[in-house]
Design a protein around this motif. Structure first.
Motif, short mmCIF file in Angstrom:
data_model
loop_
_atom_site.label_atom_id
_atom_site.label_comp_id
_atom_site.label_asym_id
_atom_site.label_seq_id
_atom_site.Cartn_x
_atom_site.Cartn_y
_atom_site.Cartn_z
N CYS A 37 0.83 -1.22 0.00
CA CYS A 37 0.00 0.00 0.00
C CYS A 37 0.86 1.26 0.00
N LYS A 38 1.98 1.22 0.71
CA LYS A 38 2.85 2.40 0.76
C LYS A 38 3.54 2.65 -0.58
N GLN A 39 3.83 1.57 -1.32
CA GLN A 39 4.51 1.72 -2.60
C GLN A 39 3.55 2.05 -3.74
N SER A 40 2.25 1.81 -3.56
CA SER A 40 1.26 2.02 -4.62
C SER A 40 0.79 3.48 -4.63
N GLU A 41 0.56 4.00 -5.82
CA GLU A 41 0.03 5.36 -5.94
C GLU A 41 -1.43 5.41 -5.51
N LYS A 42 -2.19 4.35 -5.84
CA LYS A 42 -3.59 4.25 -5.46
C LYS A 42 -3.77 3.05 -4.54
N LEU A 43 -4.59 3.21 -3.49
CA LEU A 43 -4.78 2.15 -2.50
C LEU A 43 -5.44 0.93 -3.16
N PRO A 44 -4.80 -0.25 -3.13
CA PRO A 44 -5.39 -1.44 -3.77
C PRO A 44 -6.64 -1.92 -3.02
N LYS A 45 -7.46 -2.69 -3.71
CA LYS A 45 -8.63 -3.30 -3.08
C LYS A 45 -8.20 -4.46 -2.18
N ASN A 46 -9.06 -4.79 -1.22
CA ASN A 46 -8.74 -5.89 -0.31
C ASN A 46 -8.58 -7.22 -1.05
N SER A 47 -9.44 -7.43 -2.05
CA SER A 47 -9.36 -8.69 -2.81
C SER A 47 -8.03 -8.80 -3.55
N ASP A 48 -7.54 -7.68 -4.12
CA ASP A 48 -6.26 -7.71 -4.82
C ASP A 48 -5.11 -7.94 -3.84
N ALA A 79 -8.33 -7.42 5.75
CA ALA A 79 -9.55 -6.62 5.92
C ALA A 79 -9.38 -5.58 7.03
N ASP A 80 -8.70 -5.95 8.12
CA ASP A 80 -8.46 -5.00 9.20
C ASP A 80 -7.57 -3.85 8.75
N LEU A 81 -6.63 -4.13 7.86
CA LEU A 81 -5.78 -3.06 7.32
C LEU A 81 -6.63 -2.08 6.50
N GLY A 82 -7.60 -2.61 5.74
CA GLY A 82 -8.49 -1.73 5.01
C GLY A 82 -9.31 -0.84 5.93
N VAL A 83 -9.76 -1.39 7.06
CA VAL A 83 -10.50 -0.60 8.05
C VAL A 83 -9.59 0.46 8.67
N GLY A 98 -14.00 11.53 17.85
CA GLY A 98 -12.97 11.10 18.78
C GLY A 98 -11.59 11.56 18.39
N LYS A 99 -10.59 10.91 19.00
CA LYS A 99 -9.20 11.29 18.81
C LYS A 99 -8.74 11.01 17.39
N LYS A 100 -7.80 11.83 16.88
CA LYS A 100 -7.27 11.65 15.54
C LYS A 100 -6.58 10.29 15.42
N VAL A 101 -6.82 9.63 14.29
CA VAL A 101 -6.24 8.31 14.05
C VAL A 101 -5.03 8.48 13.15
N GLY A 102 -3.91 7.85 13.52
CA GLY A 102 -2.69 7.96 12.74
C GLY A 102 -2.64 6.99 11.57
N TYR A 103 -1.59 7.11 10.78
CA TYR A 103 -1.39 6.24 9.63
C TYR A 103 -1.07 4.82 10.12
N PRO A 104 -1.58 3.79 9.43
CA PRO A 104 -1.28 2.40 9.85
C PRO A 104 0.21 2.15 9.94
N ARG A 105 0.61 1.38 10.96
CA ARG A 105 2.03 1.11 11.20
C ARG A 105 2.32 -0.39 11.11
N GLN A 113 -0.06 -9.41 20.58
CA GLN A 113 -0.32 -10.13 19.33
C GLN A 113 -1.78 -10.52 19.30
N SER A 114 -2.36 -10.57 18.10
CA SER A 114 -3.77 -10.94 17.99
C SER A 114 -4.05 -11.55 16.63
N ALA A 115 -5.13 -12.35 16.58
CA ALA A 115 -5.62 -12.96 15.33
C ALA A 115 -7.12 -13.13 15.46
#
Length: 395
Positions: A37-48, A79-83, A98-105, A113-115
């Protein structure tokens, strides 16, 4: 309405190994998808993204071990990354409360850890819960689930404790109301001063906090990657959990009582993120959990059909007499008791602020003129002229 029910469980040694594999695979899939996602100019779809980081990655030598775990948590990680991206963009546009949300890390090996398993990846079998490719685990059922869960998240915290977190649908409960409204003033020495005159004190975290600071100094001197450093890190995590669990228990009990007994709950909208910039008070403020208390009260108010009101942070609740509305001006923090020179009423500083918070929140101002505007001050403070304090009664 959706709610979370969390239970602790103790996996076997074999299940610990499988869970460690699962957490590692979920983490790698998240990090690979985020890198794309960071390397892409446009955010890819979850399926891709799923095709790239899961389906095609399993066919490569470097990621063939992804096939050893269930596919459902891997798909859910994407899917969680898309959210996470959606929350970030909504926060930037101002569409998210609510509070400002930062960029995904990127996720790390150490720490929490979670699943997450959707329907099809888990099932309830009596007292046990079946997790795909993990096996049957038996949580400690401290309370029964109100309905069939739609998903379950397996969590391993920094102190190596394991939890199952279920998402269930609940119906709003009906509770009898004792008081029509209440105002709450939050503080440090007194956690909550209620407009009823009651003062609620929080547990003392100072002893555990001192131990954490001592252990952190020890951790800083130890060699990175050593077994002794990992042992100290685990000790610090356990101390943090003790503070967190104690605070959470206290806040849940207090918020339950406040919401159950009152129809309207008024709180002050504190600028906690700005207050913690004070170096002398930042640690004490962070330990109290004011923001967590507000979130709990607001969520439980929706659950029980109560009205939650957060008044403007600029309201001069400590500068106005709650009896007559006389404004005496700003007070030094050392002044804890005030005698009003207009009506002669003696006030405790925190109780007076709580009563004013209740009046502003419910619109019952002293001059009976409630406009409902969002201006910085209301008629509670503007109905009289400022005055000096003649007799501070306590420190």
């Amino acid at each position: 309405m959706k709610a979370r029910y969390q239970y602790r469980f103790y996996p076997t040694d074999q299940q610990r190994q499988r869970l460690a594999q699962l957490f590692g695979c979920v983490r790698v899939v998240w990090n690979d998808a985020l890198a794309i996602c960071k390397q892409s100019e446009k955010l890819p779809k979850n399926s891709d993204l799923q095709k790239l980081v899961i389906t095609q990655a399993k066919k490569t030598v470097g990621r063939e071990w992804l096939a050893t775990v269930s596919n459902i948590p891997l798909q859910q990680s994407v899917a969680d990354l898309g959210v996470a991206y959606k929350n970030f963009f909504d926060s930037l546009k101002g569409n998210r409360k609510g509070k400002k949300v930062g960029y995904p890390r990127f996720k790390k090996k150490t720490g929490r850890q979670s699943a997450r398993f959707r329907i099809g990846g888990f099932s309830l079998k009596g007292e046990e819960v079946y997790l795909a490719r993990i096996g049957n685990v038996k949580p400690i059922w401290s309370r029964s689930l109100p309905s069939e869960p739609s998903s379950v998240t397996v969590i391993k915290d920094a102190a190596n404790r394991y939890f199952l977190s279920f998402v269930v649908e609940i119906a709003p409960a009906v509770q009898p109301v004792i008081n029509p409204s209440i105002g709450i003033d939050l503080g440090l020495k007194v956690f909550a001063a209620l407009s009823t005159g009651e003062k609620v004190y929080s547990p003392s975290y100072s002893k555990l906090d001192r131990r954490i600071r001592r252990k952190q100094r020890k951790l800083a001197r130890q060699v990175k990657g050593s077994k002794r450093r990992e042992k100290t890190r685990l000790q610090i995590a356990k101390l943090h959990n003790q503070i967190s669990d104690t605070r959470k228990d206290f806040l849940h009990k207090l918020s339950n009582r406040v919401v159950n007994e009152n129809q309207v709950i008024a709180l002050e909208d504190l600028n906690v993120s700005g207050m913690v910039k004070n170096r002398k008070l930042s640690r004490a403020i962070s330990l109290q959990g004011w923001r967590e208390f507000r979130v709990l009260v607001e969520g439980k108010s929706q659950k029980l059909d109560r009205e939650f009101i957060a008044i403007n942070r600029w309201e001069p609740t400590s500068q106005v007499c709650s009896e007559c509305g006389f404004k005496w001006g700003k007070l030094d923090l050392s002044i804890r008791s005030v005698l009003c020179i207009n009506c002669g009423a003696e006030h405790d500083r925190d109780e007076n602020a709580a009563r004013n918070i209740e009046k502003v929140g419910t619109g019952h101002c002293h001059d009976s003129k409630w406009t409902g505007s969002d201006s910085k001050t209301t008629s509670v403070a503007s109905c009289v002229e400022p005055s000096r304090i003649t007799a501070p009664l306590g420190r």
